[in-house]
Design a protein around this motif. Structure first.
Motif, mmCIF file in Angstrom:
data_model
loop_
_atom_site.group_PDB
_atom_site.id
_atom_site.type_symbol
_atom_site.label_atom_id
_atom_site.label_comp_id
_atom_site.label_asym_id
_atom_site.label_seq_id
_atom_site.Cartn_x
_atom_site.Cartn_y
_atom_site.Cartn_z
ATOM 1 N N LYS A 1 46.665 39.232 36.090
ATOM 2 C CA LYS A 1 46.819 40.687 36.236
ATOM 3 C C LYS A 1 45.893 41.233 37.328
ATOM 4 C CE LYS A 1 49.431 42.199 32.587
ATOM 5 N NZ LYS A 1 49.432 41.230 31.489
ATOM 6 N N ASN B 1 39.754 41.031 23.776
ATOM 7 C CA ASN B 1 38.848 42.050 23.231
ATOM 8 C C ASN B 1 37.932 41.503 22.145
ATOM 9 O OD1 ASN B 1 39.483 44.135 24.932
ATOM 10 N ND2 ASN B 1 41.169 44.888 23.636
ATOM 11 N N GLU C 1 44.576 34.915 26.874
ATOM 12 C CA GLU C 1 44.390 36.308 27.324
ATOM 13 C C GLU C 1 43.497 36.357 28.567
ATOM 14 O OE1 GLU C 1 44.094 39.660 24.518
ATOM 15 O OE2 GLU C 1 43.796 38.066 23.028
ATOM 16 N N LYS D 1 41.959 48.897 38.722
ATOM 17 C CA LYS D 1 43.000 49.740 39.327
ATOM 18 C C LYS D 1 42.352 50.875 40.132
ATOM 19 C CE LYS D 1 47.275 51.853 37.825
ATOM 20 N NZ LYS D 1 47.950 52.404 36.642
ATOM 21 N N THR E 1 36.386 47.005 27.014
ATOM 22 C CA THR E 1 37.582 46.315 26.552
ATOM 23 C C THR E 1 38.348 45.784 27.759
ATOM 24 O OG1 THR E 1 38.922 48.302 26.686
ATOM 25 C CG2 THR E 1 37.828 47.879 24.560
ATOM 26 N N ARG E 2 39.277 44.920 27.455
ATOM 27 C CA ARG E 2 40.175 44.395 28.491
ATOM 28 C C ARG E 2 40.880 45.544 29.211
ATOM 29 N NH1 ARG E 2 43.832 40.029 28.878
ATOM 30 N NH2 ARG E 2 45.847 40.735 29.621
ATOM 31 N N GLU E 3 41.320 46.546 28.417
ATOM 32 C CA GLU E 3 42.051 47.684 28.994
ATOM 33 C C GLU E 3 41.140 48.485 29.934
ATOM 34 O OE1 GLU E 3 42.017 46.945 25.664
ATOM 35 O OE2 GLU E 3 43.986 45.970 25.740
ATOM 36 N N GLN E 4 39.899 48.692 29.506
ATOM 37 C CA GLN E 4 38.958 49.433 30.374
ATOM 38 C C GLN E 4 38.691 48.655 31.656
ATOM 39 O OE1 GLN E 4 35.894 49.787 27.429
ATOM 40 N NE2 GLN E 4 36.288 51.957 27.064
ATOM 41 N N TYR E 5 38.567 47.353 31.529
ATOM 42 C CA TYR E 5 38.313 46.527 32.722
ATOM 43 C C TYR E 5 39.482 46.644 33.697
ATOM 44 C CZ TYR E 5 36.823 42.692 35.697
ATOM 45 O OH TYR E 5 36.430 41.954 36.796
ATOM 46 N N LEU E 6 40.705 46.526 33.168
ATOM 47 C CA LEU E 6 41.887 46.597 34.036
ATOM 48 C C LEU E 6 41.999 47.969 34.703
ATOM 49 C CD1 LEU E 6 44.432 44.571 31.860
ATOM 50 C CD2 LEU E 6 43.579 43.954 34.145
ATOM 51 N N GLN E 7 41.651 49.014 33.955
ATOM 52 C CA GLN E 7 41.699 50.367 34.525
ATOM 53 C C GLN E 7 40.700 50.502 35.682
ATOM 54 O OE1 GLN E 7 43.917 52.905 33.737
ATOM 55 N NE2 GLN E 7 43.004 53.809 35.584
#
Ligand code: 5AD
Ligand code: SF4
Length: 459
Positions: free
Chosen positions: A342, A286, A335, A306, A297-303
Motif C-alpha cells: 500500500k 494494529n 498485514e 498520503k 494505528t495502521r490507518e493513521q500511518y497510511l493517512q
C-alpha cells in the motif's frame, strides 16, 4: 603504576598520544557514527593520529551497538582479534564503548570475559574520555565508566570523516519506550540541544565548506519539547534553510506519531530541505503495533503517508520493519506485507525481532520458530525489492540534481552522487566533483541504485 608527571583533567590536557596512532571501529547507527567522529577529535587533541591498520594502532576503540543480538555477537569476535595484537604491542590500549557497554550486564560481561580490555565506557562518558584513557593506559585493571549522568557534550570537538557532509545531532535519547527497543535504556531520556548551539554549528560547518548536513535524533520530531519557549523541529528546519553556503539538509529518524503538518510544510517550502522521510512503520497490524507500544494505528500511518505524498511530489519514504515480534500470527504478518504494497516505500530495512534484556517485549511469550521468522523476512525482502526497483524505474529518462560524494565504491571509473530524495546515482564524470551539485539524466534503474549521464553545468 601511576606517572606523577602526567596530570590530566578536563581543563589541563597532556598530549599523551603524541607520536601514537589510533583506530576506531564503529558498529550501528548514524548516532554512533557521529559519536565516533567526536571520539576521533577528542583523541586527536591528545596527539594521536588516525590509522586504518590495527597492527599499527596504539589505541583501538570499539564503538558498539545494542539494538539487536547480531552486532553484540560481533564484539566478541573482534575483541578476540584485537587481543592478538597486544602480544606484539604491550602498550596497546583497547577500549570498548557505545550502547552495548552502557548496559550494566554487558559492561560486566566484557570486563570479566575479556580481561585485556583496558577501558569500558558508556554513551554518556564522552566528555570524560581523555581522563579515562589516561587512567586506562596506566592502570593494570579495567577502568569502567557507565555513569548515566547526561554529561554536557556541548563544546566537544568533532572530526567529520567527510569533507562535504556532516552529522549534526539535535536531540539525544528517546522517551518512547517501544516495547522491543533498548535505545531508551542506553541513550537515556530526550535532551534537545539548544537552538542557538545547533544553528551556530551549522553556520560554521557551511563556512568551512560543508554542503550537506543530516540532523540526527532517535525521534527528530520531538525536538524542542524540553526547551524553554515553544520551538519545534519545523522551526529549526526553517531557520537552517537560511544558512548561506549550505546546499542540503536531511534529517532522521521521524516517529510517525509525532510528525506534524508543520513539518510537512517546512519540507515542502524549504529549498534546501531534502524530500525524504525515514519513517519506520515497524509493523502493519494494529494488534502488533499496540504490543510494540508504537502509539499509532495502521490507518493513521497510511493517512500520514498520503498527506506527505500529496503535499510533496517526488518525496521518497523509507522504513524499518520488524518481523517475528513475539506472538505475531501469519495473518498479522501478512498485514505488514500488505502495508508495504500500500505504501510503496522506496526502500525498507527489515529485521528479525531480537529480544533485548530489560525491555518489555523480552518478557512476552514467543512461540514462532526462527526458521519461520527467516521465511517471513525473505518474503518481505522480495516484495520490497520489487517495489524499490519499480519506484526507481519511474526515474528513468528524467533529470535529477545530485550532490557528488566521490568515486563509486565498486567502479572507480564512475562518480557517485545522491539525489535530493536520497537515491544513489552512478555516472561518468571528472573526479574533482566531490561536494558539488550536478544534473544527471537517469538511464538505468536497479533495485538499490541508479545509473545515468551528466547533463549541463556543475555548481
Ligand atoms: N529487534 C529487531 N529490530 C529492532 N530494532 C530496534 N529494536 C529491535 C529489536 N529488538 C529495529 C527497529 C528500528 C531499527 C533501528 O532497528 O526497526 O527502527
Ligand atoms: Fe527505539 Fe522506539 Fe525510541 Fe526508536 S522511537 S529509538 S524504536 S524506543
Amino acid at each position: 603504576m601511576s606517572n606523577p608527571q602526567v596530570k590530566v583533567n578536563s581543563n589541563q590536557l597532556v598530549r599523551f598520544g603524541e607520536g601514537k596512532q589510533y583506530m576506531i571501529t564503529t558498529m550501528g547507527c548514524q548516532m554512533n557514527e557521529h559519536d565516533s567522529e567526536v571520539m576521533a577529535a577528542v583523541i586527536e587533541n591528545l596527539g594521536y593520529r588516525p590509522t586504518s591498520n590495527p597492527e599499527n594502532a596504539d589505541l583501538i576503540i570499539l564503538n558498539t551497538c545494542a539494538v539487536r543480538k547480531k552486532p553484540e555477537d560481533k564484539v566478541a569476535s573482534l575483541l578476540g582479534k584485537f587481543y592478538a595484537l597486544k602480544e606484539k604491542n604491550e602498550d596497546l590500549v583497547i577500549a570498548v564503548g557505545g550502547c552495548m557497554t552502557q548496559q550494566k550486564t554487558s559492561a560486566r560481561y566484557i570486563k570479566n570475559r575479556f580481561r585485556q580490555v583496558d577501558l569500558v565506557f558508556g554513551t554518556h562518558a564522552l566528555p570524560r574520555l581523555p581522563d579515562l584513557l589516561d587512567q586506562a593506559r596506566r592502570s593494570k585493571i579495567t577502568i569502567v565508566d557507565i555513569e548515566e549522568d547526561y554529561a554536557d557534550r556541548e563544546g566537544l570537538p568533532v572530526a567529520p570523516r567527510s569533507t562535504f557532509h556532516a552529522w549534526v545531532p539535535i536531540i539525544y535519547g528517546c522517551n518512547n519506550f517501544c516495547s522491543y527497543c533498548i535505545v531508551p535504556y542506553v541513550r537515556g531520556r530526550e535532551r534537545s540541544r539548544s537552538f542557538n548551539d545547533i544553528t551556530e554549528q551549522v553556520r560554521n560547518l557551511a563556512k568551512d565548506g560543508y554542503r550537506e548536513v543530516t540532523l540526527l535524533g532517535q525521534n527528530v520530531n520531538s525536538y524542542g519539547h524540553d526547551l524553554p519557549g515553544s520551538v519545534t523541529f519545523a522551526d529549526l528546519l526553517s531557520e537552517l534553510n537560511q544558512v548561506e553556503g549550505l546546499f542540503r539538509i536531511r534529517f532522521m529518524t521521524s516517529h510517525p506519531k509525532d510528525l506534524s503538518p508543520k513539518l510537512i510544510e517546512a519540507v515542502q517550502q524549504g529549498d534546501k530541505i531534502c524530500e525524504h522521510f525515514h519513517l519506520p512503520a515497524q509493523a502493519g497490524s494494529n494488534q502488533i503495533l499496540n504490543k510494540m507500544n508504537r502509539r499509532y494505528t495502521r490507518e493513521q500511518y497510511l493517512q500520514l503517508i498520503k498527506n506527505i505524498k500529496t503535499a510533496i511530489p517526488g518525496v521518497s519514504i523509507t522504513s524499518d520493519i520488524i518481523v517475528g515480534f513475539p506472538g505475531e500470527t501469519e495473518e498479522q504478518f501478512l498485514e505488514t506485507a500488505d502495508l508495504l504494497e500500500k505504501v510503496r516505500f522506496d526502500s525498507a530495512f527489515s529485521f528479525i525481532y531480537s529480544p533485548r534484556h530489560g525491555t518489555r517485549a523480552a518478557k512476552l511469550e514467543d512461540d514462532i520458530t526462527y526458521a519461520e521468522k527467516e521465511k517471513r523476512l525473505q518474503y518481505l525482502n522480495k516484495i520490497q525489492q520489487r517495489i524499490s526497483k519499480e519506484e526507481n524505474d519511474k526515474m528513468v529518462n528524467q533529470i535529477y540534481e545530485v550532490l557528488v560524494e566521490g568515486p563509486s565504491k565498486n567502479d572507480p571509473e564512475l562518480q557517485t552522487g545522491r539525489t535530493r530524495n536520497n537515491k544513489l546515482v552512478h555516472f561518468k564524470g571528472p573526479d574533482n566533483l566531490i561536494g558539488r551539485l550536478t544534473n544527471v539524466r537517469i538511464s538505468e534503474a536497479r533495485t538499490w541504485n541508479l545509473f545515468g549521464e551528466m547533463e549541463g553545468a556543475v555548481n
